[in-house]
Write a protein that holds these residues in place. Sequence first.
Motif, mmCIF file in Angstrom:
data_model
loop_
_atom_site.group_PDB
_atom_site.id
_atom_site.type_symbol
_atom_site.label_atom_id
_atom_site.label_comp_id
_atom_site.label_asym_id
_atom_site.label_seq_id
_atom_site.Cartn_x
_atom_site.Cartn_y
_atom_site.Cartn_z
ATOM 1 N N THR A 453 0.763 -1.112 -0.107
ATOM 2 C CA THR A 453 -0.120 -0.057 0.225
ATOM 3 C C THR A 453 0.838 1.141 0.072
ATOM 4 O OG1 THR A 453 -0.154 0.009 2.251
ATOM 5 C CG2 THR A 453 -1.697 -1.238 1.345
ATOM 6 N N GLY A 454 0.431 2.248 -0.604
ATOM 7 C CA GLY A 454 1.265 3.386 -0.714
ATOM 8 C C GLY A 454 0.564 4.622 -1.672
ATOM 9 N N PRO A 455 1.027 5.679 -1.613
ATOM 10 C CA PRO A 455 0.607 6.798 -2.230
ATOM 11 C C PRO A 455 1.146 6.920 -3.691
ATOM 12 C CG PRO A 455 2.261 7.703 -0.783
ATOM 13 C CD PRO A 455 2.181 6.243 -0.722
ATOM 14 N N PHE A 456 0.541 7.642 -4.588
ATOM 15 C CA PHE A 456 0.920 8.039 -6.099
ATOM 16 C C PHE A 456 0.404 9.381 -6.220
ATOM 17 C CE2 PHE A 456 -2.702 5.677 -6.934
ATOM 18 C CZ PHE A 456 -3.362 6.149 -8.121
ATOM 19 N N GLU A 457 0.857 10.013 -7.249
ATOM 20 C CA GLU A 457 0.460 11.256 -7.646
ATOM 21 C C GLU A 457 0.148 11.050 -9.076
ATOM 22 O OE1 GLU A 457 2.963 14.713 -6.988
ATOM 23 O OE2 GLU A 457 3.168 14.216 -4.829
ATOM 24 N N LEU A 458 -1.181 11.852 -9.379
ATOM 25 C CA LEU A 458 -1.639 11.568 -10.721
ATOM 26 C C LEU A 458 -2.472 13.068 -10.973
ATOM 27 C CD1 LEU A 458 -2.037 10.088 -13.471
ATOM 28 C CD2 LEU A 458 -4.171 9.155 -12.275
ATOM 29 N N PHE A 459 -2.261 13.670 -12.147
ATOM 30 C CA PHE A 459 -2.858 14.972 -12.319
ATOM 31 C C PHE A 459 -2.845 16.015 -11.284
ATOM 32 C CE2 PHE A 459 -5.543 12.003 -14.739
ATOM 33 C CZ PHE A 459 -4.739 12.018 -15.874
ATOM 34 N N GLY A 460 -1.612 15.971 -10.511
ATOM 35 C CA GLY A 460 -1.403 17.106 -9.616
ATOM 36 C C GLY A 460 -2.104 16.673 -8.139
ATOM 37 N N ARG A 461 -2.752 15.532 -8.002
ATOM 38 C CA ARG A 461 -3.215 15.136 -6.730
ATOM 39 C C ARG A 461 -2.565 13.632 -6.154
ATOM 40 N NH1 ARG A 461 -7.292 18.342 -5.734
ATOM 41 N NH2 ARG A 461 -8.009 16.709 -3.897
#
Length: 807
Positions: A453-461
């Motif tokens: 599990t973890g974060p990722f960035e897409l379209f500035g969010r």
Amino acid sequence: MNSPIRALPRSTSRSLCLAVRLALCAAPLVLPASALAEQIVQRYDIAAGPLGEVLSRYAQASGAPISFESRQVEGLTSPGVRGSFTTEGGFAQALLGSGLMASPTQDGYQLLQASPATDALELGPTTISGKVLGSTTEGSGSYTTGSTNTATRLALSLRETPQSVTVITRKKMDDQNIQNLDDVARTATGITLTKIGTDRSTYYSRGFEISDLQYDGIPTNISENYSMDVMSTSNMAIYDRVEVVRGANGLLQGTGNPSAAINLVRKRPTQDFRLGAELGAGSWDNYRSQVDVSGPLTPTGNVRGRAVAYYNNANSYKDGSGRDNQLLYLVGEADLDDATVLTVGATIQKDNQNGYDWGGLNTRSNGSFYPLSRSTNLNGKWAHLDRNNYTLFSDVTHNFDNEWKLTLAMNAIWSDADFLSAYPNRVSGDNYRMTVSQADYEDTQFALDLYATGPFELFGRKHQLMLGANTRQDEFDAVIKSATNNPTINITDFDYSALPNPILNAIGADYNYTRKERGLYGASRFSLTDDLSLILGTRVSWSDYKVGSPYTNDQYRENGRLVPYAGVVLDLDKHHTWYASYTEIYKTQSYYGVGNTLLDPIEGDNYETGIKGEYFEGRLNTSLAIFQTNLENMPEALSVSPTCGVTGTSKCYEAGAKVRNRGFELEVSGEPLENWNVSAGYTYSDPEYVAGSSKGSDYYRKIPRRLLKVSTDYRLPGVLDQWRVGGDVYAQSRTAADVTGYRIEQGGYALLNLHAHYQINQQFSVQYNLNNVLDKTYYQSLPTSNNFGGLYYGDPRNFAVTLRYQY
């Protein structure tokens, strides 16, 4: 109040080892003050941000809850907590430059105002304070929690989760003296149960059977006919909480009913030294003792351990019945490096029951109830159920610098049981033949789960992603023998102690059930706007179910089955969220058609929508849920000779029915006012046949359509603040057996339980629980017919006194 954590000498590991030995050999209740633990250093990676959010994340990561008022942190920011800190050092870092300090209290920490002139500490404004809760509930003093991950593996608050979630916290378990999974089911919103034996319980939610239990999120099968004969769930001492996600949960466990996932989350080692002990006594000579010791095993605290030992010996209100239950739980954690933690644990449980009541009572031929005493037991002194459960579990988790986390978890269970009991089979009128069976059970379950599990960035969010793969297998074997001297009794006039010892056949019948489940799964939580989130997920599942007996050998396989999941969450305002979710369902059946072959799986879909509320920094949660479930290929009994099933004597079925369930749930949990905990849930569930030969009739009327459960605990004010009082109410609507030509039914009923808790001093407390206060006579379960038993009384009025010690 607890004193702040002080330095621990190098003899800590020897002290803890000694404490573990004492835990296994009736430890004394007092240790010297020199055993207090030194603050343990732990690595954190919490980014800067609003002070309230940083404190919340730090409280969750460290397991140290903190109470504060929202306006104390309003407009303040925190530099975050990055690096290695003690618990108090981490709070100091989070509060750097704020003019605030964290001071230890009995329940965790309290946010205080620091006076720069005198270094004295003053309490902040005395209004309702907020307590930032993490996922761990032990020591939180709350009836709710800060986050769960049972639904999607993503760590989400109750408000952020697009399904109905109930958490039975450690405090609620202690307040209600919850000792087993049946007690959990009686207090959890929307859950009910039936019995086919004193300890063979079947759990239901939203009209359907719960086919799996989870241990730390890993599914375990309980859907076979004899699963609960061998699987002991008679002890809650080792669990921090029980998370219940109602509705379908195919994303993580694959095949299953759209009922609920019950996740039993184990206690873990603590960073500071703790010692707890309990002595209990209650009705029917019910005596129990428990010791729970936890803390660091090395001077630096990079290796930690925990041990729980439990013993219970009790008689029963039923003639000739009693039990002896022993449990040992050991778990250790090791920091392999600053970012990797290894956990290994084991459980040994021996649960022996004498005078075991398998068949229960029966009704008259017209379906009415005999006026029998609640102490009536149709089984002899020779009846028993002796179970041994051995569990080994482990997980290793690595935290990456980019906030991603990778976990590999394993759970293995080896169980065996020796069963001897009987059920009543009507011969004529009030005369019954006691049909005796003896069984030897062996059940081996193994499960492995790998997920990230973890974060990722897409379209500035910034968004969240979860990916995983799991596999599990259940190998269940039974050898069942019958008796040659089954006695006949008159149910209105007999002596259980006079029933003869059974003479068993030399050769038994062999039964084997093998279930395999493998899957790949993933889900992503897209942050579309600051107020709108979308969760999309799917599972690709491979299932294999094989059954062997003297009367049938059949197998069903499902390859590459897709199970989609979708959810949306919209913040309406500061406190309220609208959500909706959808998932598909499939469930391998254990019903047989003509030719004694397994029916095709049940298929369907599940819809849910509702409003959730969160108040006082998450200390109080509310929800309103509306749901609909549609199931196809449901079994319908055929009008042919009963030659099906593993015994060759059961009804034959076809997969032709459709069932639709519509209902709603209301729930409140947490602290509406300081020192007052409450949980309340109301459920309306109305499953009915919408196609097939039973179209227009109710589905499975043995479980109630309406449930109300309310629990509360309140600390008295002023000079009486050492007292807490509370209670709980259980109410359900009428139930009935699905029979024709006669009626077996029970009207609705309500039960009242009360408790009182007195804090003697900092370490000792005593609690009194009185259950079924009004001594209501009711039936916990109804039979399926008027011929073969299955009628069980609920417990009469009973009490329990518990003396607790906490260090």
